[in-house]
Scaffold this motif. Structure first.
Motif, PDB file in Angstrom:
ATOM      1  N   LEU A  76      48.548  73.349 101.183  1.00 33.71           N
ATOM      2  CA  LEU A  76      47.360  73.920 101.808  1.00 33.71           C
ATOM      3  C   LEU A  76      46.455  74.541 100.747  1.00 33.71           C
ATOM      4  CD1 LEU A  76      48.894  75.646 104.963  1.00 33.71           C
ATOM      5  CD2 LEU A  76      47.722  73.450 104.829  1.00 33.71           C
ATOM      6  N   THR A  77      45.183  74.200 100.808  1.00 30.51           N
ATOM      7  CA  THR A  77      44.178  74.734  99.890  1.00 30.51           C
ATOM      8  C   THR A  77      43.112  75.438 100.703  1.00 30.51           C
ATOM      9  OG1 THR A  77      44.544  72.916  98.336  1.00 30.51           O
ATOM     10  CG2 THR A  77      42.483  74.144  98.121  1.00 30.51           C
ATOM     11  N   PRO A  78      42.732  76.679 100.363  1.00 32.95           N
ATOM     12  CA  PRO A  78      41.711  77.406 101.142  1.00 32.95           C
ATOM     13  C   PRO A  78      40.395  76.642 101.225  1.00 32.95           C
ATOM     14  CG  PRO A  78      42.819  78.856  99.578  1.00 32.95           C
ATOM     15  CD  PRO A  78      43.259  77.473  99.244  1.00 32.95           C
TER      16      PRO A  78
ATOM     17  N   SER B  51      39.133  82.929 104.420  1.00 31.77           N
ATOM     18  CA  SER B  51      40.537  83.247 104.617  1.00 31.77           C
ATOM     19  C   SER B  51      41.193  82.209 105.531  1.00 31.77           C
ATOM     20  CB  SER B  51      40.665  84.642 105.246  1.00 31.77           C
ATOM     21  OG  SER B  51      41.931  84.832 105.824  1.00 31.77           O
ATOM     22  N   THR B  52      42.355  81.724 105.113  1.00 33.57           N
ATOM     23  CA  THR B  52      43.089  80.759 105.933  1.00 33.57           C
ATOM     24  C   THR B  52      43.476  81.371 107.277  1.00 33.57           C
ATOM     25  OG1 THR B  52      43.967  79.649 103.972  1.00 33.57           O
ATOM     26  CG2 THR B  52      45.150  79.311 106.040  1.00 33.57           C
ATOM     27  N   THR B  53      43.840  82.645 107.258  1.00 33.98           N
ATOM     28  CA  THR B  53      44.190  83.328 108.508  1.00 33.98           C
ATOM     29  C   THR B  53      43.004  83.388 109.454  1.00 33.98           C
ATOM     30  OG1 THR B  53      45.831  84.703 107.362  1.00 33.98           O
ATOM     31  CG2 THR B  53      45.024  85.491 109.496  1.00 33.98           C
TER      32      THR B  53
ATOM     33  N   THR C  92      42.261  79.966 110.930  1.00 35.48           N
ATOM     34  CA  THR C  92      43.244  79.586 111.941  1.00 35.48           C
ATOM     35  C   THR C  92      43.038  80.354 113.244  1.00 35.48           C
ATOM     36  OG1 THR C  92      44.831  79.104 110.177  1.00 35.48           O
ATOM     37  CG2 THR C  92      45.710  79.346 112.406  1.00 35.48           C
TER      38      THR C  92
ATOM     39  N   SER D 192      41.460  68.583 100.918  1.00 37.07           N
ATOM     40  CA  SER D 192      41.234  69.340 102.151  1.00 37.07           C
ATOM     41  C   SER D 192      41.992  68.785 103.352  1.00 37.07           C
ATOM     42  CB  SER D 192      39.734  69.388 102.476  1.00 37.07           C
ATOM     43  OG  SER D 192      39.201  68.089 102.665  1.00 37.07           O
TER      44      SER D 192
ATOM     45  N   MET E  81      44.686  71.112 105.058  1.00 37.97           N
ATOM     46  CA  MET E  81      44.113  72.189 105.857  1.00 37.97           C
ATOM     47  C   MET E  81      43.510  71.646 107.146  1.00 37.97           C
ATOM     48  SD  MET E  81      43.676  75.378 106.289  1.00 37.97           S
ATOM     49  CE  MET E  81      43.971  76.178 104.711  1.00 37.97           C
TER      50      MET E  81
ATOM     51  N   THR F 127      46.300  71.049 109.578  1.00 41.47           N
ATOM     52  CA  THR F 127      46.820  72.327 110.065  1.00 41.47           C
ATOM     53  C   THR F 127      45.895  72.941 111.109  1.00 41.47           C
ATOM     54  OG1 THR F 127      47.881  72.732 107.927  1.00 41.47           O
ATOM     55  CG2 THR F 127      47.584  74.627 109.369  1.00 41.47           C
ATOM     56  N   GLN F 128      44.593  72.857 110.887  1.00 42.40           N
ATOM     57  CA  GLN F 128      43.642  73.431 111.841  1.00 42.40           C
ATOM     58  C   GLN F 128      43.619  72.642 113.146  1.00 42.40           C
ATOM     59  OE1 GLN F 128      42.336  76.443 111.371  1.00 42.40           O
ATOM     60  NE2 GLN F 128      43.557  76.339 109.493  1.00 42.40           N
TER      61      GLN F 128
END
Length: 253
Positions: free
Chosen positions: A65-67, A72-74, A77, A176, A179, A182-183
């Motif tokens: 995972l890359t920002p 912020s990744t948090t 999400t 990307s 990420m 994941t999203q």
């Protein structure tokens, strides 16, 4: 049995497509309608059934995972979870055709940005004498609308993410992709939590189960395959998918 096999194969294809570049909904939804589900029920069922594929792909990518820029990744999400839940609520309350007129144009815009966004970004940066980029706030606002759309329908939402992140932040497609996957998993999980309770998707378990299993297998295998692709090849696959889905949507509409 032929119907179960059709749904199983559609699940495998949809899970694999979503792990590589997106567009799995365009395979899953027609298959569910073909075996007798209503469009709204099929839409809800495809969202639920594709969750295991997205989660499996996210697990494969968990260490890569890359920002997204400085975002912020948090925070990204959390926005995906909120938007996905609200999108599912819209699916249950609005007419099924509400977004139909806008979807082809959204896909066309995303396709053009994918194809020419980097060149345009470089040209503008050269003309201005400085790098251009979007702020974290803009990334989060964009992600909210993507998540809203993803919870409502979800077709090619990953392609739209690629387009925004590519032109706004210059992110490579291959970098990307973890990420993005994941999203999408966050969006689908949030939407599924509501759809399992409020929709009638569980009324056809013999249809839902094989797609669930197929998406899990396709998502896991597809993510392992995508990890081995170069950025150029992955972009080519995604762009081909985007062009195909855009054309099909305009023809259908």
């Amino acid at each position: 049995m032929p119907e179960i096999l059709l749904v199983l194969l559609a699940g495998i294809a949809a899970g694999a497509l979503n792990s590589v570049g997106g567009g799995g909904t365009f395979v899953a939804l027609p298959a569910l309608v073909a075996v007798g589900l209503s469009p709204v029920t099929a839409n809800a069922s495809s969202t639920i059934a594709l969750v295991p594929g997205a989660v499996a792909s996210g697990w494969v990518y968990r260490r890569e995972l890359t920002p997204v820029g400085a975002t912020s990744t948090t925070a990204l999400t959390v926005i995906s979870v909120i938007g996905g839940g609200l999108g599912a609520a819209l699916l249950l309350t609005l007419p099924a055709a509400s977004f139909d007129a806008a979807v082809p144009w959204l896909l066309a815009f995303a396709t053009v940005v994918l194809a020419f966004g980097r060149r345009l970004s470089r040209a503008v940066s050269s003309a201005l004498g400085r790098e251009i980029g979007i702020s974290s706030r803009a990334v989060l606002i964009g992600q909210f609308f993507f998540a809203l759309y993803g919870g409502y329908f979800g077709g090619a939402v990953g392609i739209m993410m690629f387009a925004l992140w590519g032109i706004g932040l210059g992110l490579d497609t291959a970098v990307s992709n973890p990420m993005r996957v994941t999203q999408i998993a966050a969006i689908n999980l949030s939407a599924t939590a509501l759809l399992l309770v409020a929709s009638d998707a569980l009324s056809a378990p013999l249809v839902l189960a094989p797609m669930f299993v197929g998406a899990l297998a396709g998502g896991f295998a597809g993510a392992h395959f995508a990890r081995r692709l170069s950025d150029r090849l992955l972009r080519s696959i995604i762009l081909t998918t985007a062009v195909t889905m855009t054309v099909l949507y305009f023809v259908r509409g």
